[in-house]
Enzyme design. Structure first.
Site, short mmCIF file in Angstrom:
data_model
loop_
_atom_site.label_atom_id
_atom_site.label_comp_id
_atom_site.label_asym_id
_atom_site.label_seq_id
_atom_site.Cartn_x
_atom_site.Cartn_y
_atom_site.Cartn_z
N HIS A 274 -7.40 -13.81 -25.17
CA HIS A 274 -8.50 -13.58 -24.23
C HIS A 274 -9.79 -13.44 -25.02
O HIS A 274 -9.77 -13.08 -26.21
CB HIS A 274 -8.25 -12.31 -23.42
CG HIS A 274 -7.14 -12.42 -22.43
ND1 HIS A 274 -6.96 -11.50 -21.43
CD2 HIS A 274 -6.15 -13.34 -22.27
CE1 HIS A 274 -5.91 -11.85 -20.71
NE2 HIS A 274 -5.40 -12.96 -21.20
N GLU B 95 -12.09 -11.22 -25.06
CA GLU B 95 -12.31 -9.88 -25.62
C GLU B 95 -11.49 -9.68 -26.90
O GLU B 95 -11.99 -9.13 -27.88
CB GLU B 95 -11.93 -8.78 -24.62
CG GLU B 95 -12.68 -8.83 -23.32
CD GLU B 95 -11.94 -9.56 -22.21
OE1 GLU B 95 -11.97 -9.09 -21.07
OE2 GLU B 95 -11.33 -10.62 -22.48
N CYS C 229 -8.75 -7.00 -18.43
CA CYS C 229 -7.39 -6.73 -17.96
C CYS C 229 -6.83 -5.52 -18.72
O CYS C 229 -7.49 -4.96 -19.60
CB CYS C 229 -6.52 -7.96 -18.18
SG CYS C 229 -6.18 -8.31 -19.92
N CYS D 186 -6.72 -6.07 -22.55
CA CYS D 186 -8.03 -6.07 -23.19
C CYS D 186 -8.67 -4.69 -23.21
O CYS D 186 -9.23 -4.29 -24.24
CB CYS D 186 -8.94 -7.09 -22.52
SG CYS D 186 -8.41 -8.79 -22.84
#
Length: 178
Positions: A71, A73, A101, A104
């Site tokens: 992801h 992040e 999420c 993250c």
């Protein structure tokens, strides 16, 4: 352009006034998100800043890397940690186009990021305010300043356009098969 923008996010307990500097960094995150969309990735971008200097920038890349943890992040945190030569990222702000999420926000907490600024809420997997409030849970050993809603409409529109195009492509492919 005005000096400050109000971010309203009903799920967060406070409204926050965003500065032009906040907007500058979120626009850079939006650029990263746009690059992800071009590559066929879900358009999410992240930027990590310390003392108004760019430390790291990343786009969602799980397809490219065959890595479900890739992801925006997570990649930005990895880059920042490498650059700072520290797995802790004190005095930093992470700007991300979509509410993080669970995975993250966990990484954000473990990295000791001081402030999180996100654009659009994520009603399906958001772990900051939409489904969970992990970043502000006082039972954890680190809490951070969280401000949501910066350029939310632009961040959300990028995602809507991406998924609309994906659906249209599937329909066209289906018609071609028939």
């Amino acid at each position: 352009m005005s000096d400050a923008r109000e971010g309203s996010n009903q799920s967060l307990s406070q409204q926050h006034i965003f500065t032009d500097i906040d907007e500058k960094w979120m626009k850079l995150a939006l650029s990263a998100a746009s690059r992800a969309a071009v590559e066929g990735e879900v358009p999410v971008g992240a930027v990590i800043v310390k003392h108004n200097s760019l430390i790291a920038q990343a786009s969602n890349s799980p397809i490219e890397f065959s890595d479900p943890t890739a992801h925006a992040e997570i990649i930005a945190i990895r880059k920042a940690a490498e650059k700072m030569k520290n797995y802790r990222l004190p005095e930093t702000t992470l700007y991300v186009t979509l509410e993080p999420c669970v995975m993250c926000i966990g990484a954000i907490i473990h990295a000791r990021i001081e402030r999180l600024v996100f654009g659009a809420n994520d009603p399906k997997t958001g772990a900051v305010c939409s489904l969970y409030t992990i970043g502000s849970d006082s039972r954890l050993n680190h809490t951070l300043n969280i401000n949501g809603g910066l350029l939310a409409e632009q961040c959300a529109q990028l995602l809507k356009d991406f998924f609309k195009q994906k659906r249209m492509s599937k329909k066209i492919a289906k018609k071609e098969i028939m």
